[in-house]
Motif scaffolding. Structure first.
Motif, PDB file in Angstrom:
ATOM      1  N   ALA A 173       0.831  -1.210   0.000  1.00 55.03           N
ATOM      2  CA  ALA A 173       0.000   0.000   0.000  1.00 55.03           C
ATOM      3  C   ALA A 173       0.860   1.252   0.000  1.00 55.03           C
ATOM      4  O   ALA A 173       0.561   2.221  -0.713  1.00 55.03           O
ATOM      5  N   ARG A 174       1.946   1.253   0.764  1.00 60.31           N
ATOM      6  CA  ARG A 174       2.815   2.424   0.821  1.00 60.31           C
ATOM      7  C   ARG A 174       3.511   2.672  -0.515  1.00 60.31           C
ATOM      8  O   ARG A 174       3.572   3.812  -1.002  1.00 60.31           O
ATOM      9  N   ASN A 175       4.031   1.601  -1.128  1.00 63.21           N
ATOM     10  CA  ASN A 175       4.699   1.756  -2.423  1.00 63.21           C
ATOM     11  C   ASN A 175       3.735   2.201  -3.513  1.00 63.21           C
ATOM     12  O   ASN A 175       4.085   3.000  -4.383  1.00 63.21           O
ATOM     13  N   LEU A 176       2.510   1.679  -3.475  1.00 62.62           N
ATOM     14  CA  LEU A 176       1.514   2.083  -4.457  1.00 62.62           C
ATOM     15  C   LEU A 176       1.208   3.575  -4.315  1.00 62.62           C
ATOM     16  O   LEU A 176       1.149   4.303  -5.317  1.00 62.62           O
ATOM     17  N   LYS A 177       1.015   4.022  -3.090  1.00 61.76           N
ATOM     18  CA  LYS A 177       0.730   5.430  -2.854  1.00 61.76           C
ATOM     19  C   LYS A 177       1.883   6.305  -3.332  1.00 61.76           C
ATOM     20  O   LYS A 177       1.677   7.335  -3.984  1.00 61.76           O
ATOM     21  N   GLU A 178       3.115   5.891  -3.067  1.00 63.54           N
ATOM     22  CA  GLU A 178       4.294   6.658  -3.494  1.00 63.54           C
ATOM     23  C   GLU A 178       4.378   6.727  -5.014  1.00 63.54           C
ATOM     24  O   GLU A 178       4.665   7.789  -5.579  1.00 63.54           O
ATOM     25  N   GLU A 179       4.134   5.591  -5.689  1.00 60.71           N
ATOM     26  CA  GLU A 179       4.203   5.583  -7.152  1.00 60.71           C
ATOM     27  C   GLU A 179       3.102   6.452  -7.765  1.00 60.71           C
ATOM     28  O   GLU A 179       3.319   7.120  -8.779  1.00 60.71           O
ATOM     29  N   CYS A 180       1.931   6.462  -7.153  1.00 55.14           N
ATOM     30  CA  CYS A 180       0.837   7.293  -7.667  1.00 55.14           C
ATOM     31  C   CYS A 180       1.160   8.775  -7.548  1.00 55.14           C
ATOM     32  O   CYS A 180       0.906   9.552  -8.480  1.00 55.14           O
ATOM     33  N   PHE A 181       1.735   9.176  -6.440  1.00 57.46           N
ATOM     34  CA  PHE A 181       2.072  10.586  -6.261  1.00 57.46           C
ATOM     35  C   PHE A 181       3.309  10.980  -7.065  1.00 57.46           C
ATOM     36  O   PHE A 181       3.439  12.134  -7.492  1.00 57.46           O
ATOM     37  N   ARG A 182       4.204  10.013  -7.315  1.00 60.49           N
ATOM     38  CA  ARG A 182       5.403  10.310  -8.098  1.00 60.49           C
ATOM     39  C   ARG A 182       5.093  10.353  -9.596  1.00 60.49           C
ATOM     40  O   ARG A 182       5.517  11.260 -10.305  1.00 60.49           O
ATOM     41  N   LYS A 183       4.328   9.375 -10.082  1.00 61.98           N
ATOM     42  CA  LYS A 183       4.057   9.256 -11.514  1.00 61.98           C
ATOM     43  C   LYS A 183       2.824  10.057 -11.953  1.00 61.98           C
ATOM     44  O   LYS A 183       2.666  10.364 -13.125  1.00 61.98           O
ATOM     45  N   LYS A 184       1.926  10.336 -11.007  1.00 58.24           N
ATOM     46  CA  LYS A 184       0.689  11.078 -11.305  1.00 58.24           C
ATOM     47  C   LYS A 184      -0.103  10.454 -12.458  1.00 58.24           C
ATOM     48  O   LYS A 184      -0.424  11.119 -13.450  1.00 58.24           O
ATOM     49  N   PRO A 185      -0.443   9.175 -12.362  1.00 59.96           N
ATOM     50  CA  PRO A 185      -1.247   8.546 -13.421  1.00 59.96           C
ATOM     51  C   PRO A 185      -2.682   9.048 -13.383  1.00 59.96           C
ATOM     52  O   PRO A 185      -3.196   9.443 -12.329  1.00 59.96           O
ATOM     53  N   HIS A 186      -3.329   9.016 -14.528  1.00 54.54           N
ATOM     54  CA  HIS A 186      -4.741   9.368 -14.592  1.00 54.54           C
ATOM     55  C   HIS A 186      -5.625   8.154 -14.319  1.00 54.54           C
ATOM     56  O   HIS A 186      -6.808   8.305 -14.006  1.00 54.54           O
ATOM     57  N   LEU A 187      -5.026   6.961 -14.442  1.00 59.20           N
ATOM     58  CA  LEU A 187      -5.783   5.723 -14.267  1.00 59.20           C
ATOM     59  C   LEU A 187      -4.859   4.647 -13.716  1.00 59.20           C
ATOM     60  O   LEU A 187      -3.698   4.554 -14.120  1.00 59.20           O
ATOM     61  N   VAL A 188      -5.374   3.843 -12.784  1.00 54.76           N
ATOM     62  CA  VAL A 188      -4.595   2.764 -12.162  1.00 54.76           C
ATOM     63  C   VAL A 188      -5.396   1.469 -12.231  1.00 54.76           C
ATOM     64  O   VAL A 188      -6.589   1.444 -11.895  1.00 54.76           O
ATOM     65  N   PHE A 189      -4.733   0.393 -12.672  1.00 56.23           N
ATOM     66  CA  PHE A 189      -5.344  -0.933 -12.710  1.00 56.23           C
ATOM     67  C   PHE A 189      -4.555  -1.849 -11.789  1.00 56.23           C
ATOM     68  O   PHE A 189      -3.343  -2.014 -11.944  1.00 56.23           O
ATOM     69  N   LEU A 190      -5.252  -2.461 -10.812  1.00 52.78           N
ATOM     70  CA  LEU A 190      -4.613  -3.337  -9.839  1.00 52.78           C
ATOM     71  C   LEU A 190      -5.191  -4.735  -9.940  1.00 52.78           C
ATOM     72  O   LEU A 190      -6.411  -4.908 -10.069  1.00 52.78           O
ATOM     73  N   MET A 191      -4.310  -5.737  -9.883  1.00 56.99           N
ATOM     74  CA  MET A 191      -4.707  -7.135  -9.929  1.00 56.99           C
ATOM     75  C   MET A 191      -4.327  -7.821  -8.631  1.00 56.99           C
ATOM     76  O   MET A 191      -3.360  -7.439  -7.972  1.00 56.99           O
ATOM     77  N   GLU A 192      -5.068  -8.864  -8.285  1.00 59.85           N
ATOM     78  CA  GLU A 192      -4.862  -9.604  -7.040  1.00 59.85           C
ATOM     79  C   GLU A 192      -4.887  -8.667  -5.834  1.00 59.85           C
ATOM     80  O   GLU A 192      -3.996  -8.683  -4.998  1.00 59.85           O
ATOM     81  N   THR A 193      -5.939  -7.889  -5.729  1.00 59.92           N
ATOM     82  CA  THR A 193      -6.074  -6.997  -4.572  1.00 59.92           C
ATOM     83  C   THR A 193      -6.306  -7.791  -3.290  1.00 59.92           C
ATOM     84  O   THR A 193      -5.891  -7.364  -2.213  1.00 59.92           O
ATOM     85  N   LYS A 194      -7.005  -8.921  -3.394  1.00 56.43           N
ATOM     86  CA  LYS A 194      -7.290  -9.800  -2.251  1.00 56.43           C
ATOM     87  C   LYS A 194      -8.018  -9.076  -1.120  1.00 56.43           C
ATOM     88  O   LYS A 194      -7.925  -9.487   0.050  1.00 56.43           O
ATOM     89  N   GLN A 195      -8.719  -7.986  -1.470  1.00 60.07           N
ATOM     90  CA  GLN A 195      -9.422  -7.192  -0.465  1.00 60.07           C
ATOM     91  C   GLN A 195     -10.821  -6.844  -0.968  1.00 60.07           C
ATOM     92  O   GLN A 195     -11.031  -6.656  -2.166  1.00 60.07           O
ATOM     93  N   LYS A 196     -11.746  -6.729  -0.031  1.00 59.84           N
ATOM     94  CA  LYS A 196     -13.104  -6.336  -0.366  1.00 59.84           C
ATOM     95  C   LYS A 196     -13.159  -4.851  -0.729  1.00 59.84           C
ATOM     96  O   LYS A 196     -12.225  -4.083  -0.474  1.00 59.84           O
ATOM     97  N   ALA A 197     -14.286  -4.461  -1.321  1.00 59.08           N
ATOM     98  CA  ALA A 197     -14.438  -3.114  -1.872  1.00 59.08           C
ATOM     99  C   ALA A 197     -14.212  -2.020  -0.838  1.00 59.08           C
ATOM    100  O   ALA A 197     -13.645  -0.969  -1.153  1.00 59.08           O
ATOM    101  N   ARG A 198     -14.640  -2.231   0.399  1.00 60.37           N
ATOM    102  CA  ARG A 198     -14.523  -1.181   1.416  1.00 60.37           C
ATOM    103  C   ARG A 198     -13.074  -0.766   1.636  1.00 60.37           C
ATOM    104  O   ARG A 198     -12.760   0.426   1.685  1.00 60.37           O
TER     105      ARG A 198
END
Length: 254
Positions: free
Chosen positions: A17-42
C-alpha cells in the motif's frame, strides 16, 4: 494520458500500500489498474481515496484470491463495457487530452482452461473494435522461450496459443523500458525463475494516434513478485535547463 498496471499480490500488505501510494504521487497517473487486490471493496475504496483518485470500478476477490480494481481521476470519462474476474473492458474519453478509444485490462488466469476462455472473450471484444485499443495487465503467458529464465521451459503449444490470440486480435507488444523480466518467484538460486508476463499490447490505430507512447517496467521495492508497468501515451523526454554558474577556479587560468 498516464496509466499504471500492477499485480500487487495483496493490498493488505503495508509495504504494498505504501509503495503504491508513493508511485501514484510520483508518476501522477490518470488511471490505475490493480490485480490480485485480495481485499473487499470497502478497503480498496479507502486506499483509492488516499491515493487521490475520484472514481472506481471494483471486482471483489473470490475467497482469498484474485480481485481487481480500476481507479481514475475525474479528468477522464470511463465507461465499463464488460467486467469479469479476469477482464475489465472500457471506453475512455477526456476533454483535457487524447486517450485510446478502448482500454482492456486483463488478469490472465493461471489455469490453462480458464486462460483459453479468457482469450476467447477478448477475441470476441476485438471483433467490435475499429479504433485505437490498448490492452494491458498480467497475461500469465509468454510469447517466446526468451521471455523465461529458469525452471522448466514453457510448452510450445501454450506459447503458440498466446501468440495466435494476440495475432487474431490484431495487437502487437508495445515493449518497455527497464528490466527484461516482469516477474520473479524470489527463490534462491538455482530455483530462481524469471518471466515476462506483464505487458501492454496495442493495435495499429493506437500506434498511429500515439507514436511516442512508452511503457516503463518498474520494480517497486519488492512489494510484489511482479513489477509495475507505467504507460505514458504521449511521452516527452524533457531536458532540464540548468543555469550557467561561473567556477572560481577558472580565474586562475589565462
Amino acid at each position: 494520458m498516464n496509466l499504471i498496471a500492477w499485480n500487487c499480490q495483496g493490498l493488505g500488505v503495508a509495504l504494498t500500500a505504501r509503495n503504491l501510494k508513493e508511485e501514484c504521487f510520483r508518476k501522477k497517473p490518470h488511471l490505475v489498474f490493480l490485480m490480485e487486490t485480495k481485499q473487499k471493496a470497502r478497503y480498496v475504496r479507502k486506499l483509492r481515496r488516499r491515493c487521490g483518485f475520484d472514481e472506481e470500478w471494483i471486482v471483489d476477490p473470490v475467497g482469498r484470491s484474485g480481485g481487481l480494481a480500476l481507479w481514475w481521476s475525474n479528468v477522464l470519462t470511463v465507461n465499463i463495457l464488460f467486467s469479469s474476474v479476469n477482464i475489465i473492458h472500457t471506453s475512455v474519453m477526456s476533454a483535457a487530452f487524447s486517450t485510446p478509444t478502448y482500454i482492456t485490462f486483463i488478469y490472465g488466469p493461471t489455469d490453462d482452461g480458464d486462460r483459453m476462455l479468457c482469450w476467447q472473450e477478448v477475441r470476441r471484444i476485438s471483433n467490435n473494435i475499429r479504433t485505437s485499443w490498448l490492452c494491458l495487465g498480467d497475461f500469465n503467458d509468454i510469447m517466446s522461450q526468451d521471455e523465461k529464465c529458469g525452471g522448466v521451459p514453457r510448452a510450445w503449444k501454450r506459447i503458440w496459443n498466446f501468440k495466435s490470440f494476440v495475432t487474431h486480435c490484431e495487437l502487437e507488444d508495445l515493449g518497455y523500458n527497464g528490466s527484461w523480466f516482469t516477474w520473479c518467484n524470489n527463490r534462491d538460486s538455482p530455483d530462481t525463475i524469471y518471466e515476462c508476463i506483464d505487458r501492454a499490447l496495442g493495435n495499429l490505430q493506437l500506434r498511429e494516434q500515439f507514436p511516442s507512447l512508452q511503457v516503463f517496467n518498474i520494480d517497486p521495492a519488492r512489494a510484489s513478485d511482479h513489477h509495475l508497468l507505467f504507460i505514458q501515451c504521449q511521452y516527452e523526454n524533457y531536458k532540464e535547463n540548468r543555469p550557467f554558474r561561473f567556477e572560481a577556479a577558472w580565474a586562475s587560468h589565462a
